[in-house]
Design a protein around this motif. Structure first.
Motif, PDB file in Angstrom:
ATOM      1  N   ILE A 207      -0.826  16.697  -0.349  1.00 24.23           N
ATOM      2  CA  ILE A 207      -1.029  17.167  -1.713  1.00 24.23           C
ATOM      3  C   ILE A 207      -2.402  16.713  -2.202  1.00 24.23           C
ATOM      4  O   ILE A 207      -2.831  15.590  -1.927  1.00 24.23           O
ATOM      5  N   VAL A 208      -3.122  17.598  -2.856  1.00 20.62           N
ATOM      6  CA  VAL A 208      -4.442  17.275  -3.391  1.00 20.62           C
ATOM      7  C   VAL A 208      -4.337  17.161  -4.909  1.00 20.62           C
ATOM      8  O   VAL A 208      -3.558  17.874  -5.550  1.00 20.62           O
ATOM      9  N   PHE A 209      -5.161  16.259  -5.442  1.00 19.48           N
ATOM     10  CA  PHE A 209      -5.103  16.027  -6.890  1.00 19.48           C
ATOM     11  C   PHE A 209      -6.483  15.603  -7.370  1.00 19.48           C
ATOM     12  O   PHE A 209      -7.144  14.770  -6.733  1.00 19.48           O
ATOM     13  N   GLN A 218      -7.328  14.254  -1.327  1.00 22.85           N
ATOM     14  CA  GLN A 218      -6.078  14.385  -0.581  1.00 22.85           C
ATOM     15  C   GLN A 218      -5.296  13.077  -0.702  1.00 22.85           C
ATOM     16  O   GLN A 218      -5.739  12.037  -0.222  1.00 22.85           O
ATOM     17  N   VAL A 219      -4.133  13.120  -1.339  1.00 22.09           N
ATOM     18  CA  VAL A 219      -3.348  11.904  -1.593  1.00 22.09           C
ATOM     19  C   VAL A 219      -1.933  12.010  -1.040  1.00 22.09           C
ATOM     20  O   VAL A 219      -1.029  11.309  -1.475  1.00 22.09           O
ATOM     21  N   TYR A 313      -3.991   2.299 -11.611  1.00 28.56           N
ATOM     22  CA  TYR A 313      -3.830   2.724 -10.228  1.00 28.56           C
ATOM     23  C   TYR A 313      -4.175   4.204 -10.098  1.00 28.56           C
ATOM     24  O   TYR A 313      -3.931   4.992 -11.021  1.00 28.56           O
ATOM     25  N   PRO A 314      -4.724   4.625  -8.959  1.00 24.47           N
ATOM     26  CA  PRO A 314      -5.021   6.043  -8.761  1.00 24.47           C
ATOM     27  C   PRO A 314      -3.750   6.856  -8.571  1.00 24.47           C
ATOM     28  O   PRO A 314      -2.713   6.320  -8.160  1.00 24.47           O
ATOM     29  N   VAL A 315      -3.827   8.127  -8.837  1.00 26.12           N
ATOM     30  CA  VAL A 315      -2.688   9.016  -8.627  1.00 26.12           C
ATOM     31  C   VAL A 315      -2.601   9.339  -7.139  1.00 26.12           C
ATOM     32  O   VAL A 315      -3.548   9.864  -6.554  1.00 26.12           O
ATOM     33  N   GLU A 316      -1.497   9.006  -6.539  1.00 30.59           N
ATOM     34  CA  GLU A 316      -1.257   9.312  -5.128  1.00 30.59           C
ATOM     35  C   GLU A 316       0.202   9.690  -4.963  1.00 30.59           C
ATOM     36  O   GLU A 316       0.932   9.868  -5.956  1.00 30.59           O
ATOM     37  N   TRP A 317       0.671   9.815  -3.737  1.00 34.10           N
ATOM     38  CA  TRP A 317       2.021  10.309  -3.483  1.00 34.10           C
ATOM     39  C   TRP A 317       3.089   9.481  -4.183  1.00 34.10           C
ATOM     40  O   TRP A 317       4.098  10.029  -4.636  1.00 34.10           O
ATOM     41  N   ALA A 318       2.891   8.174  -4.307  1.00 37.23           N
ATOM     42  CA  ALA A 318       3.917   7.322  -4.904  1.00 37.23           C
ATOM     43  C   ALA A 318       4.075   7.555  -6.401  1.00 37.23           C
ATOM     44  O   ALA A 318       5.144   7.288  -6.962  1.00 37.23           O
ATOM     45  N   GLU A 323       2.391  13.143 -12.784  1.00 34.85           N
ATOM     46  CA  GLU A 323       1.499  14.258 -13.074  1.00 34.85           C
ATOM     47  C   GLU A 323       2.101  15.602 -12.704  1.00 34.85           C
ATOM     48  O   GLU A 323       1.783  16.622 -13.339  1.00 34.85           O
ATOM     49  N   ARG A 324       2.949  15.655 -11.693  1.00 35.43           N
ATOM     50  CA  ARG A 324       3.517  16.922 -11.245  1.00 35.43           C
ATOM     51  C   ARG A 324       5.032  16.765 -11.052  1.00 35.43           C
ATOM     52  O   ARG A 324       5.529  16.716  -9.925  1.00 35.43           O
TER      53      ARG A 324
END
Length: 550
Positions: A207-209, A218-219, A313-318, A323-324
Motif C-alpha cells: 500500500i502506498v501513502f 510504499q508502506v 510516528y509515520p503512517v505505515e501498515w500498522a 487514514e484508510r
C-alpha cells in the motif's frame, strides 16, 4: 568358538555377565573383528589407533570418531559408551555380518547396562559408608586412592540432578536441543508466513501513502524487510546454527572433556550450567515481552489506533486504519498488530536465549579446559584446538546473522525517515549519488523510530557474545603453545575483521552518502562467512581436519 567371517576374526557373544569394560578389553586383546592371515590368526590385538581408524572407515559413519573417545574405553574410568558408538563397535566385532552385528549390539548394550548398575551399586555403598564416617576421614581416603572427589559435587544424586519445577533457562535450552533440527526454524518461518498471508487478506500487504512532505511512500507489510526478510530468512538460519552448536557441544564434545564422561551425569552437569544463567534468561524475557513487545505495541499501535492520531510516528501498515478505514478497520488492525508484536517478542526472546546459550558454551568449554588434563596432554593437544575452533565458528556464524538482523531493522527504520518512495529506490539512489549520476536527497522526515534503539541493543549483545567467545578460544589456543598458532590466530583475526565490517555498515546506514556500497560489500562478506566460517584457511583445514572442525 572363534570363526572367520568376511575374512575377519569373529568371536561370538558369550553372555558371561561381564560389564562393558571387561568385555571390551577381552575382545580387544583377542583381536575380534581384525583381519586374519592365511592360517586364520588375527593380525594382532586392537589398539586405540587401529580401532578408531576402523570405526571411522565404516561407510555409514559419516562423522567418524575421535581417537580420544576410543582411548577412554581402554581406561579404568567412569566413562561409558554412547548408543551410537555401540552401533559402530558392534559392526567391528560382528565383522560386518548383519546377524553377528545385531547379536553384538545386544551384547554390548547389556554389558553397558551391567557397568552402569555396578557403578550405581558402588556409589550407593560409598554413600552409606560416608554417612557413618567423619568428613575429614572420607576426604582423606578419597585423596589417598587418587579419586577425583574435590567436593560434594561428586555425589550426583545430591547436587547434580536439577531441581524440579519450572525453569525458564532449562525450558529455553530444551527448545533448541529437542526435536528435529528444523522444528524451531520451521515454526518461526510458519509464523512469518501466516502474518504475510494475513496482511494480504487484510489489504495492507502492499500500500502506498503520501507522507508529510508529499512523497508517496510504499508502506505495505510485505515491503518491510524487518518483518519479512528478518523472520523468513535470517531468524530461521540463526536458530539452525544455534541448535547445531548446542547439540554438538552437549551431545558429543562436552563428554570428551568433562570428568563425568558420557551419559546422565554429563547431561545433568550441562543442565546445571545452563541453570546458573537463570537470571539472565528472565532479564531477557522481561525486556523482550513486557517492555519491547507490550509497551511498544501500546505506544506505536494500540494508542494511535484508539485515538485515531498517529502522533510522532509515520503512517505505515500498522496504523493504516487511521487514514484508510475502508481498507482495514480499527478492530482488525488492533488484532493483527497485537498478534504480530506478540510473535515478534517471542522470537526475539528466543534470539537472546540463543545468545545466552552461545555464551554458556564458550564459558563451559573454557572452564573444562582449565580443569581437564586431556586439554594439555601432549598426546591429545589437537583435541581442544579442534573443539575450540568448531565452537568459535558456530558463534561466528550466529553473530553474523545477529548483525544482519540489526542491519535489516535499521534499514527499514531509516528508510521511513527518508524522502524516497521505496526502499529499493532509496538504496539505488544512494549508490548512484556516489557515482555522480543522481543527486542525493538531503531532507529527512522528523519521526520517532524506536527501532533504531532496539537494533542497537542487538548489535551490542551480539558483539559481546562474539568477543567473549573469541577471548575464551584464544585462551585455549594459548594453553596449547605454538601448535597451529599462526593459522588459527589468523582465522580468528579474519572473523574479528568481518564482524567489525558489519558493525561499521550498521553505524553508517543513512549517515553518509554511498553507504549502500559498503552495505553490499558487507553482505557479500557475510554470505561468504556463513558458508565458509573458517574464512581463508578453509582449504588448509579441509585437508587435515575436515571431519573435526569444518
Amino acid at each position: 568358538m572363534p570363526l572367520i567371517k568376511n575374512g575377519k576374526y569373529f568371536v561370538p557373544p558369550l553372555d558371561d555377565g561381564s560389564d562393558f569394560k571387561e568385555l571390551f578389553r577381552r575382545l580387544s586383546a583377542a583381536g575380534a573383528g581384525r583381519p586374519t592371515d592365511k592360517d586364520g590368526i588375527p593380525l594382532g590385538p586392537w589398539t586405540p589407533e587401529l580401532l578408531a581408524t576402523a570405526i571411522t572407515q565404516i561407510e555409514a559413519n559419516r562423522s567418524g570418531i575421535e581417537l580420544r573417545t576410543v582411548q577412554l574405553w581402554y581406561q579404568d574410568n567412569e566413562k561409558g559408551i554412547s548408543t551410537e558408538n555401540i552401533r559402530w563397535l558392534a559392526r567391528v566385532f560382528g565383522c560386518d555380518d548383519p546377524k553377528a552385528t545385531s547379536e553384538w549390539q545386544t551384547e554390548l548394550s547389556v554389558a553397558r547396562a551391567r557397568l552402569v548398575a555396578r557403578r550405581r551399586a558402588l556409589r550407593a555403598g560409598s554413600d552409606d559408608h560416608d554417612a557413618h564416617s567423619p568428613p575429614d576421614t572420607v576426604q582423606n581416603a578419597a585423596i589417598d586412592v587418587g579419586t577425583a572427589v574435590p567436593s560434594p559435587l561428586a555425589h550426583k544424586s545430591d547436587v547434580i540432578s536439577p531441581r524440579p519445577g519450572f525453569s525458564l533457562a532449562r525450558t529455553s535450552e530444551a527448545v533448541f536441543n529437542r526435536g528435529s533440527p528444523l522444528d524451531l526454524s520451521a515454526s518461526v518461518f510458519a509464523g512469518a508466513v501466516a502474518l504475510g498471508f494475513s496482511s494480504y487478506f487484510l489489504g495492507i500487504h502492499s500500500i502506498v501513502f503520501p507522507q508529510a512532505n508529499g512523497v508517496i511512500k510504499q508502506v505495505g507489510y510485505l515491503w518491510a524487510p524487518n518483518w519479512t526478510l528478518l523472520f523468513m530468512v535470517l531468524m530461521p538460519l540463526y536458530f539452525v546454527f544455534v541448535r547445531d552448536l548446542v547439540v554438538y557441544w552437549r551431545g558429543t564434545r562436552r563428554s570428551l572433556l568433562s570428568p563425568e564422561g558420557e551419559g546422565i551425569a554429563n547431561d545433568d552437569m550441562w543442565v546445571r550450567k545452563v541453570a546458573t544463567f537463570s537470571v539472565t534468561y528472565w532479564a531477557a524475557f522481561l525486556v523482550c515481552l513486557p517492555i519491547a513487545t507490550v509497551l511498544q505495541w501500546i505506544d506505536r499501535c494500540l494508542g494511535p489506533l484508539l485515538t485515531r492520531d498517529t502522533g510522532n510516528y509515520p503512517v505505515e501498515w500498522a496504523r493504516m486504519a487511521i487514514e484508510r478505514p475502508h481498507v482495514i478497520s480499527i478492530p482488525e488492525a488492533v488484532a493483527f498488530t497485537g498478534f504480530a508484536y506478540l510473535y515478534m517478542g517471542a522470537v526475539f526472546f528466543l534470539f537472546f536465549a540463543g545468545l545466552i546459550l552461545l555464551f554458556t558454551i564458550a564459558h563451559d568449554s573454557w572452564e573444562l579446559g582449565r580443569k581437564s588434563e586431556s586439554w594439555v596432554d601432549g598426546e591429545y593437544q589437537c583435541q581442544p584446538n579442534q573443539v575450540g575452533l568448531k565452537i568459535m565458528r558456530g558463534i561466528f556464524r550466529c553473530c553474523i546473522l545477529g548483525l544482519l538482523i540489526a542491519i535489516c531493522m535499521k534499514l527499514q527504520s531509516t528508510f521511513m525517515l527518508s524522502s524516497e518512495s521505496t526502499i529499493t529506490a532509496w538504496l539505488a539512489n544512494d549508490f548512484l549519488s556516489v557515482l555522480g549520476n543522481h543527486e542525493k536527497a538531503s531532507d529527512w522526515l522528523e519521526y520517532s523510530m524506536p527501532t533504531n534503539y532496539s537494533s542497537l541493543l542487538i548489535v551490542l549483545a551480539t558483539c559481546t557474545v562474539f568477543l567473549y567467545g573469541l577471548m575464551r578460544v584464544q585462551a585455549v589456543l594459548r594453553q596449547q603453545g605454538d601448535i597451529g598458532r599462526g593459522r588459527n590466530w589468523r582465522e580468528l583475526g579474519m572473523m574479528l575483521a568481518l564482524i567489525a565490517l558489519l558493525v561499521i555498515v550498521y553505524v553508517l546506514i543513512g549517515a553518509v552518502a554511498g553507504f549502500s556500497i559498503l552495505l553490499c560489500t558487507g553482505l557479500l562478506s557475510a554470505i561468504y562467512g556463513l558458508i565458509y566460517p573458517s574464512i581463508d584457511t578453509w582449504r588448509v583445514t579441509d585437508q587435515g581436519e575436515e571431519e573435526s572442525v569444518s
